[in-house]
Design a protein around this motif. Structure first.
Motif, PDB file in Angstrom:
ATOM      1  N   LEU A   1       0.867  -1.066   0.158  1.00 57.68           N
ATOM      2  CA  LEU A   1       0.053   0.022  -0.190  1.00 57.68           C
ATOM      3  C   LEU A   1       0.639   1.688   0.077  1.00 57.68           C
ATOM      4  O   LEU A   1       0.092   2.531   0.159  1.00 57.68           O
ATOM      5  CB  LEU A   1      -0.679  -0.053   1.095  1.00 57.68           C
ATOM      6  CG  LEU A   1      -1.860  -1.377   1.394  1.00 57.68           C
ATOM      7  CD1 LEU A   1      -2.671  -0.759   2.917  1.00 57.68           C
ATOM      8  CD2 LEU A   1      -2.864  -1.196   0.222  1.00 57.68           C
TER       9      LEU A   1
ATOM     10  N   LEU B   1       0.880   3.804  -2.488  1.00 56.54           N
ATOM     11  CA  LEU B   1      -0.861   4.397  -2.839  1.00 56.54           C
ATOM     12  C   LEU B   1      -0.977   5.871  -1.706  1.00 56.54           C
ATOM     13  O   LEU B   1      -1.292   7.235  -1.597  1.00 56.54           O
ATOM     14  CB  LEU B   1      -2.046   3.667  -1.931  1.00 56.54           C
ATOM     15  CG  LEU B   1      -2.731   3.047  -3.120  1.00 56.54           C
ATOM     16  CD1 LEU B   1      -2.386   1.906  -3.676  1.00 56.54           C
ATOM     17  CD2 LEU B   1      -4.183   2.273  -2.116  1.00 56.54           C
ATOM     18  N   TRP B   2       0.019   5.987  -0.630  1.00 53.26           N
ATOM     19  CA  TRP B   2       0.633   6.542   0.204  1.00 53.26           C
ATOM     20  C   TRP B   2       0.981   7.705  -0.542  1.00 53.26           C
ATOM     21  O   TRP B   2       1.353   9.256  -0.017  1.00 53.26           O
ATOM     22  CB  TRP B   2       1.365   6.075   1.540  1.00 53.26           C
ATOM     23  CG  TRP B   2       1.977   7.711   1.965  1.00 53.26           C
ATOM     24  CD1 TRP B   2       3.229   7.926   1.977  1.00 53.26           C
ATOM     25  CD2 TRP B   2       1.487   7.996   3.280  1.00 53.26           C
ATOM     26  NE1 TRP B   2       3.089   8.859   3.655  1.00 53.26           N
ATOM     27  CE2 TRP B   2       1.918   8.636   4.248  1.00 53.26           C
ATOM     28  CE3 TRP B   2       0.286   7.531   4.180  1.00 53.26           C
ATOM     29  CZ2 TRP B   2       2.243   9.191   5.771  1.00 53.26           C
ATOM     30  CZ3 TRP B   2      -0.267   8.080   5.433  1.00 53.26           C
ATOM     31  CH2 TRP B   2       1.555   9.318   6.084  1.00 53.26           C
TER      32      TRP B   2
ATOM     33  N   GLU C   1      -3.652   8.422  -2.372  1.00 57.43           N
ATOM     34  CA  GLU C   1      -4.680   7.677  -2.401  1.00 57.43           C
ATOM     35  C   GLU C   1      -4.561   6.739  -0.759  1.00 57.43           C
ATOM     36  O   GLU C   1      -5.360   5.922  -0.885  1.00 57.43           O
ATOM     37  CB  GLU C   1      -4.378   6.710  -3.248  1.00 57.43           C
ATOM     38  CG  GLU C   1      -4.286   7.431  -5.113  1.00 57.43           C
ATOM     39  CD  GLU C   1      -4.325   6.496  -5.666  1.00 57.43           C
ATOM     40  OE1 GLU C   1      -4.511   5.900  -6.141  1.00 57.43           O
ATOM     41  OE2 GLU C   1      -2.822   6.515  -6.628  1.00 57.43           O
ATOM     42  N   LEU C   2      -4.110   7.388  -0.326  1.00 58.30           N
ATOM     43  CA  LEU C   2      -4.195   6.566   1.531  1.00 58.30           C
ATOM     44  C   LEU C   2      -3.602   7.156   1.968  1.00 58.30           C
ATOM     45  O   LEU C   2      -2.985   8.025   2.265  1.00 58.30           O
ATOM     46  CB  LEU C   2      -2.697   4.828   1.215  1.00 58.30           C
ATOM     47  CG  LEU C   2      -2.448   4.367   2.618  1.00 58.30           C
ATOM     48  CD1 LEU C   2      -3.642   3.907   2.703  1.00 58.30           C
ATOM     49  CD2 LEU C   2      -1.560   3.644   2.351  1.00 58.30           C
TER      50      LEU C   2
ATOM     51  N   GLN D   1      -4.503  -5.684   2.125  1.00 58.79           N
ATOM     52  CA  GLN D   1      -4.739  -5.127   1.259  1.00 58.79           C
ATOM     53  C   GLN D   1      -4.924  -5.775  -0.505  1.00 58.79           C
ATOM     54  O   GLN D   1      -4.829  -4.668  -1.028  1.00 58.79           O
ATOM     55  CB  GLN D   1      -2.487  -5.050   1.348  1.00 58.79           C
ATOM     56  CG  GLN D   1      -1.935  -5.408   0.026  1.00 58.79           C
ATOM     57  CD  GLN D   1      -0.299  -5.076   0.635  1.00 58.79           C
ATOM     58  OE1 GLN D   1       0.031  -4.891   1.101  1.00 58.79           O
ATOM     59  NE2 GLN D   1       0.012  -6.408  -0.101  1.00 58.79           N
TER      60      GLN D   1
ATOM     61  N   LEU E   1      -8.361  -3.855  -1.378  1.00 59.67           N
ATOM     62  CA  LEU E   1      -7.555  -2.552  -1.354  1.00 59.67           C
ATOM     63  C   LEU E   1      -6.884  -2.363  -3.084  1.00 59.67           C
ATOM     64  O   LEU E   1      -7.298  -1.239  -4.319  1.00 59.67           O
ATOM     65  CB  LEU E   1      -6.620  -1.857  -0.577  1.00 59.67           C
ATOM     66  CG  LEU E   1      -7.745  -1.456   0.374  1.00 59.67           C
ATOM     67  CD1 LEU E   1      -6.121  -0.754   2.087  1.00 59.67           C
ATOM     68  CD2 LEU E   1      -8.914  -0.487   0.794  1.00 59.67           C
TER      69      LEU E   1
ATOM     70  N   ARG F   1      -8.936  -0.623  -5.888  1.00 60.03           N
ATOM     71  CA  ARG F   1      -8.316   0.660  -7.562  1.00 60.03           C
ATOM     72  C   ARG F   1      -8.161   0.284  -8.796  1.00 60.03           C
ATOM     73  O   ARG F   1      -8.164   0.735  -9.483  1.00 60.03           O
ATOM     74  CB  ARG F   1      -6.567   0.763  -6.610  1.00 60.03           C
ATOM     75  CG  ARG F   1      -6.592   1.742  -7.491  1.00 60.03           C
ATOM     76  CD  ARG F   1      -4.612   1.432  -6.669  1.00 60.03           C
ATOM     77  NE  ARG F   1      -4.000   3.907  -6.946  1.00 60.03           N
ATOM     78  CZ  ARG F   1      -3.390   2.787  -7.477  1.00 60.03           C
ATOM     79  NH1 ARG F   1      -2.160   1.795  -8.038  1.00 60.03           N
ATOM     80  NH2 ARG F   1      -3.024   4.661  -7.949  1.00 60.03           N
TER      81      ARG F   1
ATOM     82  N   ALA G   1      -8.895   5.354   2.135  1.00 59.29           N
ATOM     83  CA  ALA G   1      -8.228   4.739   0.517  1.00 59.29           C
ATOM     84  C   ALA G   1      -8.970   5.164  -0.523  1.00 59.29           C
ATOM     85  O   ALA G   1     -10.268   5.878   0.435  1.00 59.29           O
ATOM     86  CB  ALA G   1      -7.703   3.095   0.245  1.00 59.29           C
TER      87      ALA G   1
ATOM     88  N   GLY H   1      -4.783  12.528   0.481  1.00 54.64           N
ATOM     89  CA  GLY H   1      -4.301  10.972   1.798  1.00 54.64           C
ATOM     90  C   GLY H   1      -3.046  11.451   1.338  1.00 54.64           C
ATOM     91  O   GLY H   1      -2.245  12.323   1.709  1.00 54.64           O
TER      92      GLY H   1
END
Length: 386
Positions: free
Chosen positions: A92, A95-96, A100-101, A268, A271, A275, A316, A322
């Motif tokens: 993830l 995404l951070w 997006e997280l 995980q 998510l 996406r 998310a 995010g």
């Protein structure tokens, strides 16, 4: 429509299956409802009480290592490195990096001290401030009553148990595994994944729910969350706008280092699959993953953690602002702990859900605080969305 017993009634029939029964795949439904507009909201219930201090490790807190001498070591640092992602959530990190997280590291429902999975989950889904037994509907359903033009195009629950969060007067349909023989291949596969996840519940679920599935059913590759997310994304690409599903396996009293890993990998996968499968629609999607309560700050003598209070919420989505931690950090010094044992919750988790719904659907804060989450002090807008 089949009669759907409560979780307690199901467990009474299924036998003495231990504390983790509240987080079993047998009790894992997926619910979907229709709502106007293009924004999508997905609420994931993490059943069993996620240890937020392990999923999102506060490695920069000077008291953390002494509380967790065997647990929660290392991880993937985020931002300034104060927090690190559990290794099984490392996927993830991109995404951070792309915004997006986000995490709320110290939050909870108003539930305190009794530490019952069933009561905690009921309160989480009812969205009430105290006795969930006095509230008959769920907070996502009450939100739907405030929206115009809601239809009953889809509202699903896999499993005979309640998906309380979407129960109520707004239109929804409940789909029961009692209709197994009428299922198409996709729905049958979903059930096989759900029941094949955990051998402990395969036979009990087979007997108690009269599923008609083979007792040796096992998943044919992939993770249950991946299959659920693929199916859910298909609905969200069509007419569904609001959805809720459960993921299980977060009750880790013993040997947490190994037992939490498959549940986190499943989260995980859920998510990342959402996406990937939503494509451009991900940009209009917000996902909120929440749990009934956190776990103790100190690891116990069997390499696990017990029922606690404050915990982490995970957000998310492509609509999310995010790449940040929300709500502050209380610290883990003994004087900062709740009742000397738990992470102190700094804000009601309902407030984050309420502000997300206000910003996504243009609902009035007064309606959210009165109708959707009775008794909620919404406080300042955390600005969750772009």
């Amino acid at each position: 429509m089949h009669h759907m017993p409560t979780r307690r009634a199901f467990l009474a029939r299924a036998g003495a299956l231990g504390c983790s029964a509240a987080a079993s795949p047998v009790l894992t439904p997926i619910a979907m409802a229709n709502a106007p507009g293009e924004n999508r909201l997905v609420v994931i219930i993490l059943r069993g009480a996620l240890d937020g201090l392990d999923a999102l490790r506060p490695i920069g807190d000077p008291a953390f290592k002494a509380l967790r001498p065997k647990l929660s070591d290392g991880g993937t640092p985020l931002g300034d490195g104060f927090f690190a992602l559990h290794p099984d959530l490392a996927g993830l990190a991109p995404l951070w990096d792309s915004g997006e997280l986000a995490f709320v590291p110290a939050t909870s429902t108003p539930y305190r001290d009794k530490r019952s999975h069933f009561d905690g989950q009921d309160l989480l889904e009812a969205g009430s401030a105290d006795d969930a037994g006095s509230v008959r509907d769920g907070w996502l359903n009450r939100m739907l009553t405030l929206l115009p033009g809601v239809s009953a195009r889809t509202a699903f629950a896999l499993g005979r148990t309640r998906m309380r969060i979407l129960e109520g007067p707004a239109p929804m349909t409940h789909w029961s595994p009692g209709t197994t023989l009428e299922l198409g291949p996709q729905a049958q596969l979903l059930l096989e994944y759900l029941y094949g996840q955990d051998p402990l519940f395969a036979e009990a679920g087979h007997t108690a729910l009269e599923m008609g599935l083979a007792e040796d059913v096992a998943p044919q590759g992939g993770r249950a969350g991946e299959v659920l997310a693929r199916y859910l994304a298909q609905q969200l690409r069509d007419e569904t706008r609001i959805a809720s599903l459960s993921l299980s396996g977060f009750d880790t009293h013993q040997w947490q280092k190994n037992r939490l890993r498959p549940a986190l990998r499943n989260l995980q996968a859920t998510l990342l699959t959402l996406r990937a499968e939503l494509g451009p629609i991900w940009a209009r999607t917000t996902v909120l993953a929440i749990t009934e309560f956190g776990r103790t700050a100190r690891e116990n003598g069997t390499g696990g953690t017990d029922h606690g209070t404050g915990g982490a919420a995970i957000l998310a989505g492509g609509a999310l602002k995010g790449g940040r931690m929300l709500g502050g950090w209380p610290g883990l010094a003994e004087s900062a702990l709740y009742a000397g044992r738990d992470l102190m919750p700094l804000r009601d988790v309902r407030a984050y859900a309420a502000w997300a719904m206000r910003d996504m659907y243009g609902l009035r804060a007064s309606d959210l605080a009165r109708t959707v989450f009775p008794g909620l002090e919404m406080g300042d807008n955390p600005g969750l969305l772009l």
